[in-house]
Design a protein around this motif. Structure first.
Motif, mmCIF file in Angstrom:
data_model
loop_
_atom_site.group_PDB
_atom_site.id
_atom_site.type_symbol
_atom_site.label_atom_id
_atom_site.label_comp_id
_atom_site.label_asym_id
_atom_site.label_seq_id
_atom_site.Cartn_x
_atom_site.Cartn_y
_atom_site.Cartn_z
ATOM 1 N N UNK A 131 -5.014 53.594 34.622
ATOM 2 C CA UNK A 131 -4.389 54.807 34.098
ATOM 3 C C UNK A 131 -4.739 56.000 34.975
ATOM 4 N N UNK A 132 -3.759 56.876 35.141
ATOM 5 C CA UNK A 132 -3.903 58.052 35.990
ATOM 6 C C UNK A 132 -3.758 59.297 35.145
ATOM 7 N N UNK A 133 -4.691 60.227 35.322
ATOM 8 C CA UNK A 133 -4.608 61.522 34.651
ATOM 9 C C UNK A 133 -4.400 62.570 35.724
ATOM 10 N N UNK A 140 -3.961 68.977 31.469
ATOM 11 C CA UNK A 140 -3.890 67.687 32.161
ATOM 12 C C UNK A 140 -2.861 66.821 31.461
ATOM 13 N N UNK A 142 -1.763 62.504 30.961
ATOM 14 C CA UNK A 142 -1.837 61.081 31.266
ATOM 15 C C UNK A 142 -0.452 60.644 31.733
ATOM 16 N N UNK A 143 -0.361 60.086 32.914
ATOM 17 C CA UNK A 143 0.927 59.682 33.452
ATOM 18 C C UNK A 143 1.337 58.327 32.904
ATOM 19 N N UNK A 144 2.630 58.055 32.975
ATOM 20 C CA UNK A 144 3.160 56.769 32.525
ATOM 21 C C UNK A 144 4.129 56.276 33.579
ATOM 22 N N UNK A 145 3.893 55.101 34.114
ATOM 23 C CA UNK A 145 4.823 54.547 35.096
ATOM 24 C C UNK A 145 6.150 54.233 34.411
ATOM 25 N N UNK B 35 -7.972 55.526 28.262
ATOM 26 C CA UNK B 35 -7.066 56.653 28.504
ATOM 27 C C UNK B 35 -6.889 57.457 27.219
ATOM 28 N N UNK B 36 -5.639 57.740 26.865
ATOM 29 C CA UNK B 36 -5.406 58.609 25.720
ATOM 30 C C UNK B 36 -5.979 58.033 24.435
ATOM 31 N N UNK B 106 0.430 53.396 27.862
ATOM 32 C CA UNK B 106 1.285 53.153 29.035
ATOM 33 C C UNK B 106 0.500 53.312 30.327
ATOM 34 N N UNK B 107 0.654 52.345 31.233
ATOM 35 C CA UNK B 107 -0.164 52.300 32.430
ATOM 36 C C UNK B 107 0.418 53.192 33.540
ATOM 37 N N UNK B 108 -0.448 53.553 34.459
ATOM 38 C CA UNK B 108 -0.016 54.440 35.539
ATOM 39 C C UNK B 108 -0.832 54.190 36.795
ATOM 40 N N UNK B 109 -1.054 52.936 37.112
ATOM 41 C CA UNK B 109 -1.756 52.613 38.341
ATOM 42 C C UNK B 109 -0.835 52.705 39.533
#
Lengths: 155, 110
Positions: A131-133, A140, A142-145, B35-36, B106-109
C-alpha cells in the motif's frame, strides 16, 4: 561462473533502503542472455494539482513476497526463455524521484524480457499486498491501483 | 506462543467450550490490519476467538463489532485468509488456531 550454476532464479526483496538499478540489473545478467529489460517506478511530485512531499509504503510482507514469486512463476510459463527475474520494492518513506520498485528480467533475445517486465509490473499492481500513502502539504491519501478489483472506484 | 488471550470477544464468539488445560482457546486466529484499516482500527494485529466455521461476511461483521470505525471501508476490503484472498460474502471459512486473517484495503504497490 560455472554454466551449470546458471539456473533460472527469482530475486525478490522488499526493503526500506534506497533501491539500486545497478544491483538489480546485475542480479539477472547471464552469459546466455543477450537482453536485460528493466522497469523502474519512481515517485512523482504531484497528483491532481497537489504537491506530493513524499510517499510511504507498507506491505503484508510475507504474502507480498509469495505473490511476487507467483508472478515470476507465471511469467516463466508465458515466456519460457526468460532466465532470471528480479523484483525489488521499497518500503517506508520514498522521497520524490527515487525508485519505489525496480523489476529486471533477462532472456536470450529482447522480446521476451521486454514483455515479461511489462507483465510483472502490471500484475504486481493487481495482486501484491503493498500500500502507498501519498503525503501532501496538509493531508495524505491512501492510493488505490485502478487494477485492484476490490477498490471502490465509483465513490 | 503466549498462553494469554490478548482480546476476549464475549459469548457470541466462542464456538466451543474451553478445555482448561489448553493454552490456546479453540479457534483463536491472528487478525492483521493494514493501511487505512489499521488507522481505523487503531492497531496492526490482535488475536480473536471465532467459531471454526464462519462465512467471510460473518467474520467481517464480528470484527466490525469490535472496531465499528471499520464499517466505512466495508465495500472496499477483502480478506487474506492463510495468505489467500477471500471476498466478503458467503464463502465458508474453516479456521484453524493460529491462522492469519488479514484485512486487505485496495492495494497500491508498484
Amino acid at each position: 561462473m560455472e554454466e551449470s550454476e546458471d539456473v533460472p532464479k527469482d530475486f525478490v526483496k522488499l526493503k526500506c533502503d534506497k533501491l539500486s538499478v545497478d544491483e538489480v540489473s546485475e542480479l539477472v545478467v547471464s552469459p546466455c542472455c543477450g537482453a536485460v529489460s528493466l522497469f523502474i517506478g519512481t515517485t512523482r511530485n504531484n497528483f491532481e494539482g497537489k504537491k506530493v512531499i513524499h510517499l510511504e509504503y507498507e506491505a503484508y510482507t510475507s504474502m507480498a513476497e509469495t505473490e511476487i514469486k507467483k508472478i515470476c512463476r507465471n511469467a516463466r510459463q508465458k515466456w519460457p526463455s526468460v532466465k532470471h527475474i528480479a523484483v525489488h520494492h521499497r518500503l517506508g518513506v520514498v522521497p520524490i524521484t527515487e525508485a519505489s520498485v525496480i523489476i529486471a528480467v533477462s532472456s536470450p533475445h529482447r522480446v521476451e524480457s521486454l514483455e515479461a517486465v511489462m507483465y510483472c509490473i502490471n500484475t504486481l499492481k493487481t495482486s501484491v499486498p503493498i500500500w502507498k500513502k501519498e503525503i501532501y502539504e496538509d493531508e495524505y491519501s491512501w492510493k488505490e491501483n485502478k487494477e485492484c478489483f476490490w477498490a471502490n472506484s465509483e465513490k | 506462543l503466549v498462553p494469554v488471550v490478548r482480546r476476549h470477544f464475549g459469548s457470541g464468539f466462542l464456538g466451543r467450550p474451553r478445555a482448561p488445560e489448553r493454552c490456546l482457546f479453540p479457534g483463536q486466529v491472528s487478525v492483521l490490519y493494514f493501511a487505512r484499516s489499521a488507522e481505523l482500527a487503531g492497531l496492526r494485529c490482535e488475536t480473536l476467538s471465532v467459531p471454526r466455521e464462519i462465512t467471510s461476511l460473518q467474520l467481517w461483521e464480528e470484527i466490525v463489532k469490535v472496531h465499528p470505525r471499520l464499517a466505512v471501508i466495508r465495500d472496499q476490503v477483502i480478506f487474506a485468509v492463510r495468505q489467500e484472498y477471500v471476498l466478503l460474502g458467503d464463502q465458508l471459512l474453516v479456521l484453524q488456531p493460529g491462522d492469519e486473517v488479514a484485512i486487505i484495503p485496495p492495494i497500491s504497490g508498484g
